[in-house]
Design a protein around this motif. Structure first.
Motif, short mmCIF file in Angstrom:
data_model
loop_
_atom_site.label_atom_id
_atom_site.label_comp_id
_atom_site.label_asym_id
_atom_site.label_seq_id
_atom_site.Cartn_x
_atom_site.Cartn_y
_atom_site.Cartn_z
N LEU A 1 -7.34 -65.39 -13.34
CA LEU A 1 -8.27 -65.09 -14.44
C LEU A 1 -9.39 -64.18 -13.99
O LEU A 1 -9.74 -63.21 -14.66
N LEU A 2 -9.96 -64.50 -12.81
CA LEU A 2 -11.04 -63.65 -12.31
C LEU A 2 -10.51 -62.27 -11.95
O LEU A 2 -11.19 -61.26 -12.13
N GLY A 3 -9.27 -62.26 -11.45
CA GLY A 3 -8.64 -60.98 -11.09
C GLY A 3 -8.51 -60.08 -12.30
O GLY A 3 -8.56 -58.86 -12.19
N VAL A 4 -8.33 -60.67 -13.47
CA VAL A 4 -8.26 -59.85 -14.69
C VAL A 4 -9.66 -59.60 -15.22
O VAL A 4 -10.03 -58.47 -15.56
N GLY B 1 -25.30 -57.29 -16.89
CA GLY B 1 -25.24 -58.22 -15.76
C GLY B 1 -25.16 -59.65 -16.25
O GLY B 1 -24.34 -60.45 -15.77
N LEU B 2 -26.00 -59.95 -17.25
CA LEU B 2 -26.03 -61.30 -17.82
C LEU B 2 -24.67 -61.63 -18.44
O LEU B 2 -24.12 -62.71 -18.25
N TRP B 3 -24.15 -60.63 -19.15
CA TRP B 3 -22.85 -60.80 -19.81
C TRP B 3 -21.77 -61.04 -18.77
O TRP B 3 -20.91 -61.89 -18.94
N ALA B 4 -21.86 -60.27 -17.64
CA ALA B 4 -20.88 -60.43 -16.57
C ALA B 4 -20.93 -61.86 -16.03
O ALA B 4 -19.89 -62.50 -15.83
N PRO C 1 -12.39 -57.06 -12.77
CA PRO C 1 -12.22 -55.60 -12.86
C PRO C 1 -12.45 -55.08 -14.28
O PRO C 1 -13.07 -54.03 -14.47
N ALA C 2 -11.97 -55.85 -15.29
CA ALA C 2 -12.17 -55.41 -16.67
C ALA C 2 -13.65 -55.35 -16.99
O ALA C 2 -14.15 -54.41 -17.62
N LEU C 3 -14.36 -56.34 -16.47
CA LEU C 3 -15.80 -56.42 -16.71
C LEU C 3 -16.52 -55.25 -16.05
O LEU C 3 -17.39 -54.61 -16.64
#
Ligand code: ADP
Length: 645
Positions: free
Chosen positions: A14-17, A333-336, A20-22
């Protein structure tokens, strides 16, 4: 490499997707926003610069209109007439009225610093300055025989103004006027001059001084101090002293460097790539490479020349126009962070929903390992549920097979038991048959001798001795059988293993000597004491040694003792005939013997086996027919029991 669990795999996936998308999404937003902000800021500052230049043009237009209006006023018409007619009295009256008229103009337009009427030679005939009339004095001057306020005839500006065609206006440089009899300069101003003609005759020049502070205020108002700054620069490459000087600047100390001696010019303050644009193009946008500030400029020439005029520069601070970018970066950043937390939570939730039923399967399988009749209790209808159902089905099948195997094994055991009982009975019968037959024969012989009366006492005695021998042989066979059957527990005590071994050696020595077998013993390191029944172990050693001696006439038997962690090993190696492969499985069976009738009972190893089991030990055999045999007795070293003594 450590294998990753489902939780970590799901999290990484999940983080892998997500990450990078973020990153790509954030970079796109930030870059796009920066681009839009820069474009907007560029448009804004450019508009500001152009509007300011426009404002300056309006100020100049206004001053020119004022000058034209004044030149066309009745007072100036009267002057033209009087000047042409040469009537002194009339001229004097006209000039006196003009003073009042000039005062009126000045009152109407506070931007007018001074108004002068100058004759064609350069004598200032009327001068009104800052609301006051400067009185003309001294002797009358040609051509009008009027007194003058002062003389400006030698000045370039007046000379140029005098030469101008009718109705055209000459505009001076923007500069600070020198205050009479003072060191200081007055604020910035600009002169507008217009020639006065009566018919074809030049009768004088009308000059107005206009305060520059309106232009200064206009420039300073262009942009708020916290957002940037604006300044007015002179473009004048023909005049090196003036080219690039600041005409208006928030920092007044750098204005009019040519007059005040300040070294501050845009040519000194800004990189050439920027000032070149300011000094050559009408308008444009540049970025200051040092501060990344945005600089917009707009050129305006009151002189109608491309290489002489004023450049309005608006400097928009980078922090100001890119200010919203910082907010967007913070929000991104907050959104990330929020997305990463959400992704982690979602992945953990998914992983949990996956691993929980799997864990149920694992627990179920574990329970099945302990309790074969247990089954996996799982109610989900997904793949994990199917897996559990399949495992349960497999367990059912395996249990059935196991039960079937047990049944078959039980049958085999029963068959084997019957077979070995038969074998044992046959062996026992065989063993007992010979001595019993001997006893019977001896008894019959003795009875016959007694019945015939010819039997001497000595031979009867001999027969009875033989009968007793044969009977004790029978009882020894029965004794061995009994001790095998009883498998007595034994009486444990602390024993030195080597002493027990030496005792056994002593008991078999005679037989070894008879068969010329060399007995040896080797031991490694100090040996712990053993806690067991010493008689039984001695008996085990004797049984093994006797077999080895019997199998190795003229050879050697070596015994080695070795202590290992919590056990002790006794190895009996002989160089004898070895054991046939097909016999290896049977040598521990009761009454199995390969020895000749009367030589062996077939009970030694089976009795030894039972005794060793009772001691918690075991016996192993390895043999090469024709080469030799090794029996290994393994016994536990029970230190706890030893210490409790
Ligand atoms: P017995 O010695 O009375 O025959 P055991 O139970 O002691 O009975 O031994 C069973 C058989 O195992 C022996 O008859 C012999 O064939 C075999 N055996 C035991 N020890 C040895 C050995 N060291 N070498 C060869 N054969 C052996």
């Amino acid at each position: 490499m450590q294998r990753l669990g489902i939780r970590r795999k799901t999290l990484i996936a999940l983080l892998g997707v997500a990450v990078p998308a973020l990153i790509a999404f954030s970079a796109l937003i930030i870059l796009t926003t920066a681009h839009i902000l820069q474009q907007n800021a560029g448009r804004q500052v450019s508009t500001l610069a152009s509007r300011s230049a426009q404002g300056l043009a309006e100020l100049v237009d206004h001053s020119q209109t004022t000058l034209r209006t004044m030149a066309g006023s009745p007072e100036l018409d009267a002057f033209r007439t009087a000047a042409l007619g040469g009537n002194q009295l009339q001229l004097k009256t006209v000039l006196a009225r003009m003073e009042q008229s000039f005062l009126g103009w000045q009152k109407l337009d506070p931007a007018l610093q001074a108004i002068r009427l100058i004759d064609p030679v350069g004598h200032v005939l009327v001068k009104v300055k800052e609301g006051k009339v400067n009185q003309a004095a001294g002797p009358p001057q040609q051509p009008y025989q009027m007194p003058m306020v002062h003389f400006v005839g030698g000045r370039d500006f007046f000379q140029a103004a005098l030469q101008l065609p009718q109705n055209s206006i000459l505009i001076s440089n923007l500069e600070r006027g020198k205050i009479d009899e003072e060191e200081a300069f007055c604020p910035a101003m600009v002169r507008f001059a217009m020639p006065l003609l009566a018919g074809n005759k030049r009768v004088g020049v009308l000059v107005i001084n206009v305060w520059g502070d309106q232009a200064g205020r206009l420039i300073n108002r262009v942009i708020a101090e916290q957002e940037g700054s604006a300044f007015l620069v002179e473009r004048n490459p023909a005049d090196k002293k003036r080219n690039g000087i600041y005409l208006f600047h928030r920092d007044t100390a750098c204005e009019f460097g040519d007059q005040t001696g300040s070294q501050r010019t845009v040519l000194n303050d800004y990189p050439p790539e920027i000032t070149t644009a300011w000094m050559n193009s009408d308008h444009g946008i540049t970025r200051d490479p040092r501060t990344r500030d945005m600089l917009a400029h707009a050129f305006y020439s009151p002189y109608g020349q491309q290489d002489r005029g004023w450049v309005v520069v608006v400097n928009a601070k980078r922090d100001f126009f890119l200010g919203p970018l910082a907010t967007i970066k913070r929000l991104t950043g907050l959104w990330a962070v929020v997305v990463v937390i959400l992704a982690t939570a979602v992945s953990l939730f998914f992983a949990r929903s996956l691993t929980r039923p799997l864990q149920g399967v694992v627990d179920g399988v574990r329970r099945m390992g302990q309790q074969p009749q247990e089954r996996i209790r799982i109610a989900v209808g997904d793949e994990v549920g199917f897996l559990a159902a399949e495992i349960n089905r497999m367990a059912d099948a395996m249990q059935e097979q196991a039960e079937e195997k047990l049944r078959v094994e039980e049958q085999i055991r029963t068959t084997e038991k019957l077979a070995s009982i038969g074998e044992m009975a046959a062996g026992l019968a065989h063993e007992l048959n010979t001595p019993l037959g001997n006893i019977k024969a001896l008894a019959l012989l003795a009875r016959k001798g007694v019945a015939q009366g010819g039997c001497d006492r000595e031979s009867l005695q001999g027969d009875l001795d033989d009968i007793a021998d044969q009977a004790s042989k029978c009882s020894s066979i029965i004794g061995g059988l009994l001790s095998f059957a009883r498998r007595s527990e034994g009486v444990p005590a602390s024993h030195d293993p080597l002493t027990l071994l030496q005792d056994a050696f002593a008991l078999v020595r005679l037989r070894a000597e008879k068969l010329q077998v060399a007995l040896q013993c080797t031991e490694t390191g100090p040996l712990p004491r053993l806690y067991l029944d010493g008689d039984q172990l001695r008996q085990v050693f004797v049984n093994i040694l006797l077999n080895a001696i019997d199998a190795t006439p003229g050879g050697s038997v070596t015994v080695s003792v070795q202590a290992e962690a919590d056990r002790m090993l006794f190895r009996f190696c002989d160089t004898g005939c070895g054991i046939q492969a097909e016999h290896l499985d049977r040598i521990f069976d009761p009454f199995f013997t390969t020895k000749e009738v009367g030589q062996g009972t077939g009970l030694g190893l089976s009795v030894s086996y039972g005794m060793l089991q009772g001691m918690g030990g075991q016996i192993e055999v390895a043999s090469q027919p024709g080469t030799g045999t090794t029996f290994t007795v393994i016994l536990p070293v029970n230190t706890a029991a030893e210490n409790s003594l």
